[in-house]
Scaffold this motif. Structure first.
Motif, PDB file in Angstrom:
ATOM      1  N   ASP A   4       0.816  -1.210   0.000  1.00 56.68           N
ATOM      2  CA  ASP A   4       0.000   0.000   0.000  1.00 56.68           C
ATOM      3  C   ASP A   4       0.853   1.265   0.000  1.00 56.68           C
ATOM      4  N   SER A   5       2.174   1.121  -0.088  1.00 60.32           N
ATOM      5  CA  SER A   5       3.041   2.299  -0.144  1.00 60.32           C
ATOM      6  C   SER A   5       3.354   2.615  -1.594  1.00 60.32           C
ATOM      7  N   ALA A   6       2.329   2.962  -2.362  1.00 58.27           N
ATOM      8  CA  ALA A   6       2.496   3.233  -3.781  1.00 58.27           C
ATOM      9  C   ALA A   6       3.253   4.527  -3.996  1.00 58.27           C
ATOM     10  N   ALA A 111      12.642  -9.115  -8.806  1.00 57.75           N
ATOM     11  CA  ALA A 111      13.245  -7.830  -9.154  1.00 57.75           C
ATOM     12  C   ALA A 111      12.394  -6.677  -8.625  1.00 57.75           C
ATOM     13  N   ALA A 112      11.079  -6.773  -8.805  1.00 57.72           N
ATOM     14  CA  ALA A 112      10.180  -5.728  -8.309  1.00 57.72           C
ATOM     15  C   ALA A 112      10.253  -5.608  -6.794  1.00 57.72           C
ATOM     16  N   ASN A 119      13.582   1.363  -2.860  1.00 53.43           N
ATOM     17  CA  ASN A 119      12.901   2.643  -3.086  1.00 53.43           C
ATOM     18  C   ASN A 119      11.509   2.360  -3.630  1.00 53.43           C
ATOM     19  N   PRO A 120      10.455   2.545  -2.810  1.00 55.71           N
ATOM     20  CA  PRO A 120       9.082   2.225  -3.234  1.00 55.71           C
ATOM     21  C   PRO A 120       8.594   3.029  -4.429  1.00 55.71           C
ATOM     22  N   VAL A 224       6.877  -0.332  -9.274  1.00 53.54           N
ATOM     23  CA  VAL A 224       7.048  -1.615  -8.585  1.00 53.54           C
ATOM     24  C   VAL A 224       5.941  -1.841  -7.558  1.00 53.54           C
ATOM     25  N   ALA A 225       5.441  -0.773  -6.950  1.00 55.42           N
ATOM     26  CA  ALA A 225       4.367  -0.922  -5.965  1.00 55.42           C
ATOM     27  C   ALA A 225       3.103  -1.491  -6.596  1.00 55.42           C
TER      28      ALA A 225
END
Length: 384
Positions: A4-6, A111-112, A119-120, A224-225
């Motif tokens: 949830d840390s988009a 990788a994601a 780093n989100p 990635v988020a």
């Protein structure tokens, strides 16, 4: 780590590029290119175009102007030395080694997860190591559009780069595009209506005529988020394992945790794990790519990608290859000093290595995979 840390909302600007990290999955043996491509030396470690660069090095160089030094390469443990030799710029922390292949869902998902841990706000771009693309400038323009699209809106988009089809291929999956998106810096970005499996020839002809479909080349650019959000929702077991490995990645526990968790992960392609369900949720966009693209799936492809010598219809690949031809056409790949003479034979494919010889035709080049399976079944693994 939580999904949830988009990344914070962003508009398309040069700052988007600073969030970009290029991921190069380098897996697969390329069995249709046996005996040139083998488990110990898969096709991405070869120069198949006569350019002087192996496929993985060319992939790295193509992405470097966009990524700078921000890379992550995912490959098998057996290929560590060869990959490091070909990409000496790569930091050891940015080389992800698989003890066994787990398909693209685990490779790209890990990788994601690693990049999100670091780093989100990262936008990752995944580009296979074994594809041939030209010209670089057109490819880079498409990736830049994809980066801007991935960064757009509050949550961003998972963006695939679709290849503009040149013929009704039955060997590729297709992407059906929808409405144009209003993204600054990405005028050609469109919604994705659906991903379609490899079609019959009749259906492929209809796709080509409609102008709505692009080839699916497996290229993804995404926050990635957002990738992890869909992975968690659709493949919770895979997600949990990857997050556990990522949490230990930049610590002394990396090797121990990876060795324990990686073998337990389910095998699934990233298309099924993330892309298709994300498209159904309206989170996927496509940017058309007008560049030349080939996945070098067989020796017929190598023939297409390498110009035959002037006045000759036989393409010869191999340093010091000794080939004589008369009234012949096709392709010869030689890794020996043996003289090869072709007389009065058309569309032949000959691959000569010190311990194995392949003779077929371009028409039957796709069937080489069957020979590899038969050799494996018979126990002749020393040549695989």
């Amino acid at each position: 780590m939580s999904t949830d840390s988009a990344p914070a909302p962003a508009v398309a600007n040069d700052g988007d590029l600073g969030r970009f990290v290029a991921v190069i999955p380098a897996g697969g043996v390329g069995t249709r290119l046996w005996p040139l491509s083998r488990a110990a030396a898969p096709k991405f470690l070869h120069d198949l175009t006569g350019s002087g660069s192996t496929l993985i090095r060319a992939t790295y160089d193509r992405l470097a102007p966009l990524a700078g030094g921000r890379f992550l390469v995912v490959t098998g443990e057996a290929h560590r030395a060869a990959v490091c030799l070909q990409i000496p710029e790569l930091d050891s922390a940015d080389l992800v080694l698989e003890s066994e292949p787990k398909d693209s869902g685990a490779a790209i998902g890990l990788a994601a997860a690693i990049l999100h841990r670091r780093n989100p706000a990262t936008i990752m771009g995944s580009f296979a190591a074994d594809q041939v693309i030209s010209p670089d400038s057109v490819f880079q323009a498409a990736v830049l559009e994809a980066i801007h699209t991935a960064a757009s809106g509050e949550r961003g988009k998972i963006v695939t780069i679709g290849i503009e089809p040149t013929h009704p291929s039955t060997g590729f999956g297709y992407i059906r595009g929808g409405e144009t998106l209003d993204v600054d810096g990405a005028p050609s970005a469109r919604e994705v209506v659906e991903f379609v499996e490899k079609p019959s020839l009749e259906v492929a002809e209809k796709y080509l005529a409609s102008g709505e479909y692009l080839w699916n080349a497996g290229m993804f650019v995404a926050p990635v988020a957002l990738m992890l959000e869909h992975l968690a929702a659709n493949q919770p077991e895979l997600y949990a394992g990857l997050v556990e490995i990522a949490a230990a990645w930049d610590t002394p526990e990396r090797d121990a945790v990876t060795a324990r968790v990686w073998p337990t992960l389910p095998k699934i392609a990233i298309d099924y794990a993330v892309a298709e369900p994300a498209a159904a949720a309206g989170d996927v966009a496509v940017v058309p790519g007008a560049f030349r693209w080939d996945d070098v799936g067989d020796f017929a492809a190598i023939g297409r990608l390498n110009s035959a010598r002037e006045g000759d219809a036989v393409t010869v690949i191999g340093e010091g290859a000794r080939v004589f031809t008369e009234d012949a056409s096709g392709i010869v790949v030689s890794d020996t000093k043996r003289v090869i003479a072709l007389i009065g034979i058309e569309d032949v494919v000959i691959v000569d290595t010190p311990d194995a010889l392949l003779v077929t035709t371009k028409e039957h080049a796709q069937k080489v995979k069957g020979a590899v399976a038969a050799l494996k079944a018979s126990g002749d693994t020393d040549v695989l």
